[in-house]
Design a protein around this motif. Structure first.
Motif, short mmCIF file in Angstrom:
data_model
loop_
_atom_site.label_atom_id
_atom_site.label_comp_id
_atom_site.label_asym_id
_atom_site.label_seq_id
_atom_site.Cartn_x
_atom_site.Cartn_y
_atom_site.Cartn_z
N VAL A 130 0.83 -1.21 0.00
CA VAL A 130 0.00 0.00 0.00
C VAL A 130 0.87 1.26 0.00
CG1 VAL A 130 -1.68 1.31 1.35
CG2 VAL A 130 -1.97 -1.16 1.07
N GLN A 131 1.96 1.24 0.77
CA GLN A 131 2.85 2.40 0.81
C GLN A 131 3.47 2.67 -0.57
OE1 GLN A 131 6.15 2.06 3.54
NE2 GLN A 131 7.10 3.98 2.84
N LEU A 132 3.94 1.62 -1.24
CA LEU A 132 4.51 1.79 -2.58
C LEU A 132 3.45 2.26 -3.57
CD1 LEU A 132 6.79 -1.39 -2.69
CD2 LEU A 132 7.55 1.00 -2.60
N PHE A 133 2.24 1.76 -3.43
CA PHE A 133 1.15 2.21 -4.30
C PHE A 133 0.97 3.72 -4.18
CE2 PHE A 133 -3.23 3.33 -5.20
CZ PHE A 133 -3.53 2.61 -6.34
N ARG A 134 0.99 4.22 -2.96
CA ARG A 134 0.75 5.65 -2.74
C ARG A 134 1.95 6.50 -3.14
NH1 ARG A 134 -2.16 4.83 3.23
NH2 ARG A 134 -4.07 3.88 2.40
N GLU A 135 3.16 6.05 -2.80
CA GLU A 135 4.34 6.86 -3.08
C GLU A 135 4.74 6.83 -4.56
OE1 GLU A 135 7.49 5.80 -0.42
OE2 GLU A 135 6.43 6.54 1.36
N LEU A 136 4.33 5.79 -5.27
CA LEU A 136 4.65 5.69 -6.69
C LEU A 136 3.43 5.95 -7.58
CD1 LEU A 136 6.92 2.48 -6.64
CD2 LEU A 136 7.63 4.88 -6.59
N ARG A 137 2.44 6.61 -7.03
CA ARG A 137 1.19 6.83 -7.77
C ARG A 137 1.44 7.57 -9.09
NH1 ARG A 137 -4.03 6.79 -5.78
NH2 ARG A 137 -3.25 6.84 -3.63
N GLY A 138 2.30 8.56 -9.06
CA GLY A 138 2.58 9.30 -10.29
C GLY A 138 3.26 8.47 -11.36
#
Length: 529
Positions: A366-374
């Motif tokens: 979930v953290q990677l999903f949010r931090e790499l959203r762009g």
């Protein structure tokens, strides 16, 4: 504000409902219904007849014009018992897709019960406490026990009015032998229901569908004509019995005694005489005898005083779910998300997965999903699907450790999980499938039932989950912390170890660098913070 539409392709009729979101609630804009008898040929031959297909398609094309007129933003079209049983269901789905562009979703009996419950509870704001919900359709009957608007148990029984009429009530009026055999089947199926559902201290009995509406209207007419004594069945539900007595049958309430009386009366009448009963109508009269017997047997076997008809039903479930998914301020959003996540955890436990709280793989995903959203540009719903795949990734070990990723894909795609459509479950299963040596390919069994436009998204979600797994190499308690930084040509993943080193995690991340570059077109640089 968004406009939603839901279509219920039932065994007896097709129903459409279109609603707009207004102040975090649904406001109905349009409703339509067409009797198609889709299940009549299915329950006789196992196939949807060409005539039933054509009638259903005509109704769907009319519905499509209404959907276009109201500029609907999201549509969900679901099919129930008849399509579950039909051997040519896939061919009919393809025809509907070719003619309308719509994907017809065949839902299970449990999902049908859940959607009915979701729709009725969203509309019946006064239905607090313990509620027994009965939905009698053309092909099946869903009985759900709800406690404070949470499902405690639900069961789907093959007791639909069209199914029973087709199988047992061929003569008009029906023969005594056919009635006897039908009652035996109803009693047998209700014994199965009693093993699952314990209807003690019920506060409300709510019935949905056209059969329930017809019986409630007919009971009101019968009570007006005969004015029978208000004798209630059973020892429980005294408060409800008093409520029925106060409200009277004109308020859409059908007492058990009157339902039984109607069933006994109508089984002796020919079709024209049944059509003349107030509230029944010409098309409903063809199947009302079976429906009346099912309702009377349910009410008597559970010792219930009667039921109250609700106009809400299956089509309201997808509408309420779409509202809960998209509007975080809607009253049902938090409850929907909680119910959906609990179903994921229950599935994991069923297959021997010890769910950790917190689960570091899920949290890193979930953290990677949010931090790499762009970078990944995945739709918001993929965050939940990615988290579910992280929790369920080891369910395949229940079958065999060897090749467990393949088994995981099979288990997830085949499991009942509340709040996930079959396509969504297939996407979750595909994300969890490719954590070993293999990579997603359009021809793979795991990808075959996923819409082609989602293949790229699934591949990107797979990469995120592989990174999350790489960050957790059999760590019991010493979880690494991570920060992802995105630059035009490269992505840095800064790993901060706990009490022990993170060399194994760094090595695992570097192994993912080639696949990361292939999918995202950027270099992956794991670093020690």
């Amino acid at each position: 504000m968004p406009v939603f539409a839901a279509i219920d392709v039932g065994s007896n009729s097709c129903r459409l409902k279109i609603a707009r979101v207004v102040a975090h609630r649904l406001k109905t804009l349009h409703e339509d219904r067409e009797v198609t008898r889709l299940g009549a040929s299915v329950f006789e031959s196992g196939l949807v007849s060409p005539e039933a297909m054509a009638a259903t398609l005509r109704a769907l094309k009319r519905f499509q014009r209404a959907v276009q007129t109201h500029a609907v933003d999201r549509l969900r079209i679901v099919a129930t018992s008849a399509m579950r049983d039909a051997r040519n269901a896939a061919a009919f789905q393809g025809w509907i897709k070719a003619e309308t562009g719509w994907n017809l979703e065949i839902i299970s009996g449990l999902e049908e019960g859940r959607l009915i419950h979701h729709g009725v509870m969203a509309g019946e704001t006064a239905a607090h406490g313990r509620v027994l919900l009965i939905d009698l359709g053309g092909g099946s009957c869903e009985i759900t026990l709800s406690d404070h608007k949470r499902i405690r148990e639900t069961i789907s029984l093959p007791l639909g009015a069209v199914r029973l009429s087709q199988e047992f009530l061929c003569a008009d009026p029906p023969a005594a032998e056919g009635l006897r055999q039908m009652r035996q089947l109803i009693a047998r199926e209700l014994r199965r229901a009693h093993r699952r559902i314990h209807a003690d201290d019920i506060d409300h009995v709510i019935a949905t569908s056209g059969t329930a509406a017809a019986l409630a209207d007919a009971c009101a007419a019968l009570a007006t004509q005969a004015r029978p004594a208000r004798k209630m069945v059973g020892k429980q539900g005294r408060g409800m019995a008093q409520a029925i007595a106060r409200a009277g049958v004109a308020a859409g309430i059908a007492p058990t005694a009157l339902v039984r009386k109607l069933a006994a009366r109508m089984e002796k009448l020919p079709l024209p005489d049944r059509e003349a009963i107030p509230g029944i109508g010409p098309r409903r009269a063809e199947i009302i005898i079976a429906g009346a017997h099912v309702f009377s047997e349910i009410l008597e076997s559970f010792s219930l005083p009667g039921f109250r008809y609700s106009p809400f039903g299956l089509r309201d479930g997808p509408l309420a779910q779409m509202l809960a998914e998209t509007d975080t301020r809607a009253s049902g959003h938090r409850e929907f998300e909680k119910e959906r996540w609990e179903s994921v955890l229950a599935t994991a436990r069923r297959y021997g997965v010890e769910v950790r709280s917190p689960d570091p793989v899920r949290e890193h995903a979930v953290q990677l999903f949010r931090e790499l959203r762009g970078l990944h540009k995945l739709p918001d719903e993929y965050e939940n699907w990615l988290a579910a795949a992280a929790v369920l990734r080891d369910t395949g070990k229940f079958i065999n450790h060897q090749g467990h990723h393949r088994h995981t894909q099979y288990i997830i795609s085949s499991s009942e999980m509340y709040g996930y459509t079959p396509v969504q479950r297939t996407i979750v299963s595909a994300i969890a499938r490719y954590l070993g040596k293999s990579r997603p390919q359009p021809s793979d069994r795991a990808m075959r039932n996923i819409p082609p436009e989602e293949h790229k998204n699934v591949t990107r979600a797979v990469v995120l989950l592989r990174l999350a797994v790489a960050l957790n190499q059999d760590r019991a308690s010493d979880v690494v912390r991570v920060v992802a930084r995105v630059y035009p040509k490269r992505v840095y993943v800064d790993v901060k170890p706990g009490r022990t080193s993170a060399e194994l995690e760094l090595w695992s991340l570097r192994k993912e660098a080639d696949y990361f570059r292939e999918v995202f077109g950027r270099e992956l640089f794991p670093t020690l913070a």
